[in-house]
Design a protein around this motif. Structure first.
Motif, mmCIF file in Angstrom:
data_model
loop_
_atom_site.group_PDB
_atom_site.id
_atom_site.type_symbol
_atom_site.label_atom_id
_atom_site.label_comp_id
_atom_site.label_asym_id
_atom_site.label_seq_id
_atom_site.Cartn_x
_atom_site.Cartn_y
_atom_site.Cartn_z
ATOM 1 N N THR A 190 65.030 -41.697 18.266
ATOM 2 C CA THR A 190 65.516 -41.853 19.641
ATOM 3 C C THR A 190 65.153 -40.630 20.474
ATOM 4 O OG1 THR A 190 67.381 -43.106 18.751
ATOM 5 C CG2 THR A 190 67.564 -42.355 21.026
ATOM 6 N N VAL A 191 65.327 -39.419 19.917
ATOM 7 C CA VAL A 191 64.989 -38.181 20.617
ATOM 8 C C VAL A 191 63.481 -38.130 20.868
ATOM 9 C CG1 VAL A 191 64.920 -35.652 20.391
ATOM 10 C CG2 VAL A 191 66.976 -36.890 19.757
ATOM 11 N N ALA A 192 62.669 -38.474 19.869
ATOM 12 C CA ALA A 192 61.214 -38.452 20.008
ATOM 13 C C ALA A 192 60.757 -39.425 21.085
ATOM 14 C CB ALA A 192 60.552 -38.773 18.677
ATOM 15 N N GLU A 193 61.340 -40.615 21.113
ATOM 16 C CA GLU A 193 60.984 -41.606 22.146
ATOM 17 C C GLU A 193 61.398 -41.108 23.526
ATOM 18 O OE1 GLU A 193 62.444 -45.551 21.315
ATOM 19 O OE2 GLU A 193 61.637 -45.469 19.270
ATOM 20 N N SER A 194 62.587 -40.500 23.625
ATOM 21 C CA SER A 194 63.061 -39.979 24.916
ATOM 22 C C SER A 194 62.141 -38.880 25.436
ATOM 23 C CB SER A 194 64.479 -39.447 24.791
ATOM 24 O OG SER A 194 65.353 -40.462 24.419
ATOM 25 N N ILE A 195 61.755 -37.971 24.555
ATOM 26 C CA ILE A 195 60.850 -36.874 24.952
ATOM 27 C C ILE A 195 59.526 -37.446 25.443
ATOM 28 C CG2 ILE A 195 59.474 -34.924 24.067
ATOM 29 C CD1 ILE A 195 61.857 -34.256 22.227
ATOM 30 N N ASN A 196 58.985 -38.382 24.686
ATOM 31 C CA ASN A 196 57.703 -38.989 25.051
ATOM 32 C C ASN A 196 57.837 -39.758 26.360
ATOM 33 O OD1 ASN A 196 55.120 -39.882 25.035
ATOM 34 N ND2 ASN A 196 55.328 -41.251 23.297
ATOM 35 N N HIS A 197 58.931 -40.475 26.539
ATOM 36 C CA HIS A 197 59.133 -41.294 27.741
ATOM 37 C C HIS A 197 59.308 -40.418 28.980
ATOM 38 C CE1 HIS A 197 60.358 -44.638 30.228
ATOM 39 N NE2 HIS A 197 61.484 -43.975 30.532
ATOM 40 N N TYR A 198 60.146 -39.367 28.916
ATOM 41 C CA TYR A 198 60.450 -38.544 30.086
ATOM 42 C C TYR A 198 59.411 -37.473 30.399
ATOM 43 C CZ TYR A 198 65.014 -40.731 30.314
ATOM 44 O OH TYR A 198 66.034 -41.640 30.431
ATOM 45 N N THR A 199 58.731 -36.955 29.370
ATOM 46 C CA THR A 199 57.771 -35.877 29.610
ATOM 47 C C THR A 199 56.323 -36.278 29.393
ATOM 48 O OG1 THR A 199 57.861 -35.066 27.319
ATOM 49 C CG2 THR A 199 59.457 -34.131 28.881
ATOM 50 N N GLY A 200 56.109 -37.313 28.634
ATOM 51 C CA GLY A 200 54.749 -37.736 28.318
ATOM 52 C C GLY A 200 54.134 -36.870 27.236
ATOM 53 N N LEU A 201 54.948 -36.036 26.574
ATOM 54 C CA LEU A 201 54.455 -35.145 25.523
ATOM 55 C C LEU A 201 54.942 -35.616 24.162
ATOM 56 C CD1 LEU A 201 55.342 -31.720 27.184
ATOM 57 C CD2 LEU A 201 53.081 -32.744 27.058
ATOM 58 N N SER A 202 54.190 -35.238 23.142
ATOM 59 C CA SER A 202 54.681 -35.520 21.789
ATOM 60 C C SER A 202 55.806 -34.533 21.487
ATOM 61 C CB SER A 202 53.541 -35.357 20.780
ATOM 62 O OG SER A 202 53.195 -33.989 20.669
ATOM 63 N N PRO A 203 56.714 -34.820 20.566
ATOM 64 C CA PRO A 203 57.794 -33.888 20.224
ATOM 65 C C PRO A 203 57.270 -32.517 19.792
ATOM 66 C CG PRO A 203 58.238 -36.028 19.281
ATOM 67 C CD PRO A 203 56.851 -36.083 19.863
ATOM 68 N N THR A 204 56.164 -32.475 19.060
ATOM 69 C CA THR A 204 55.585 -31.196 18.613
ATOM 70 C C THR A 204 55.168 -30.365 19.823
ATOM 71 O OG1 THR A 204 54.755 -32.327 16.631
ATOM 72 C CG2 THR A 204 53.834 -30.157 17.137
ATOM 73 N N ALA A 205 54.457 -30.959 20.764
ATOM 74 C CA ALA A 205 54.016 -30.248 21.964
ATOM 75 C C ALA A 205 55.219 -29.813 22.796
ATOM 76 C CB ALA A 205 53.089 -31.134 22.786
ATOM 77 N N PHE A 206 56.222 -30.684 22.927
ATOM 78 C CA PHE A 206 57.427 -30.374 23.705
ATOM 79 C C PHE A 206 58.137 -29.152 23.132
ATOM 80 C CE2 PHE A 206 62.008 -30.775 24.357
ATOM 81 C CZ PHE A 206 62.062 -30.749 25.740
ATOM 82 N N PHE A 207 58.375 -29.113 21.809
ATOM 83 C CA PHE A 207 59.102 -28.005 21.193
ATOM 84 C C PHE A 207 58.248 -26.726 21.150
ATOM 85 C CE2 PHE A 207 61.763 -31.501 19.518
ATOM 86 C CZ PHE A 207 62.965 -31.068 20.051
ATOM 87 N N THR A 208 56.939 -26.852 21.088
ATOM 88 C CA THR A 208 56.058 -25.679 21.156
ATOM 89 C C THR A 208 56.144 -25.045 22.535
ATOM 90 O OG1 THR A 208 54.553 -26.661 19.539
ATOM 91 C CG2 THR A 208 53.673 -24.861 20.900
ATOM 92 N N ILE A 209 56.085 -25.873 23.563
ATOM 93 C CA ILE A 209 56.199 -25.376 24.941
ATOM 94 C C ILE A 209 57.577 -24.759 25.169
ATOM 95 C CG2 ILE A 209 56.295 -26.068 27.370
ATOM 96 C CD1 ILE A 209 54.068 -28.110 26.677
ATOM 97 N N LEU A 210 58.620 -25.369 24.652
ATOM 98 C CA LEU A 210 59.984 -24.848 24.782
ATOM 99 C C LEU A 210 60.095 -23.473 24.109
ATOM 100 C CD1 LEU A 210 62.735 -25.746 25.924
ATOM 101 C CD2 LEU A 210 63.286 -26.615 23.657
ATOM 102 N N ALA A 211 59.504 -23.330 22.912
ATOM 103 C CA ALA A 211 59.544 -22.043 22.207
ATOM 104 C C ALA A 211 58.775 -20.976 22.975
ATOM 105 C CB ALA A 211 58.971 -22.203 20.805
ATOM 106 N N LEU A 212 57.609 -21.321 23.529
ATOM 107 C CA LEU A 212 56.829 -20.364 24.311
ATOM 108 C C LEU A 212 57.576 -19.939 25.577
ATOM 109 C CD1 LEU A 212 53.225 -21.818 23.959
ATOM 110 C CD2 LEU A 212 54.080 -19.651 23.052
#
Length: 192
Positions: A6-28
């Protein structure tokens, strides 16, 4: 597992990013925030830094040409309201603006409030070398001391001159004799 999907689908739906890319950007973004905020001084730290710098920016206090080693020791940094003084070859310099080096806890703190000529010439931190006595030093050690003196002359303000205890007591005796002589002459003029 259903929550992660559900979290992975939400991230992809709202940001258009994969969960890996989303969390990498968040960490940076977090690392960037920490680095940038570390460049600035916290308000509490700023007040203490400002207080420390206020003293260093004061006008140097002129001590005069008759300062004894005992009088100089009072300016070793133990009293934060007094300037930080140090002598080389009998010349006293105000090193207050380098409090982080010569003040309490600094790497050269043992030189403050003393004539450190011998220790500087020998590049020594031994307490027995903390003296203005330069007898017995080699030519190269005297050159090292001269280099230190030039550095101090360029960087710090000369505020006084050290005198030995015996010459200081002779000066006091001479001043006493001079004032007594002046008093005697004043009495003679009054009686005439």
């Amino acid at each position: 597992m259903a929550i992660w999907e559900t979290v992975a689908e939400s991230i992809n739906h709202y940001t258009g990013l994969s969960p890996t890319a989303f969390f990498t950007i968040l960490a940076l973004m977090y690392v960037t925030y920490k680095v940038v905020s570390g460049m600035f001084v916290a308000a509490d730290d700023y007040a203490s830094v400002k207080r420390a710098n206020e003293f260093a920016l004061r006008e140097p206090v002129q001590m005069g040409d008759a300062v004894t080693e005992e009088e100089l020791r009072a300016y070793d940094g133990s009293d934060p309201n007094k300037p930080l003084l140090m002598a080389i070859k009998g010349q006293i310099y105000d090193v207050s603006r380098s409090r982080m080096f010569y003040g309490p806890g600094g790497p050269y703190a043992l030189f403050a409030g003393r004539d450190a000529s011998r220790a500087l010439a020998l590049m020594s931190f031994e307490p027995t070398d903390l003296t203005g006595n330069v007898e017995g030093l080699s030519e190269s050690e005297l050159e090292v001391l001269q280099d230190w003196e030039y550095k101090f002359m360029e960087k710090y303000v000369k505020v006084g001159q050290l005198v030995s205890k015996t010459s200081a007591s002779k000066e006091t005796e001479n001043e006493g004799e001079a004032s007594k002589l002046h008093e005697d002459k004043s009495e003679e003029t009054r009686t005439e």
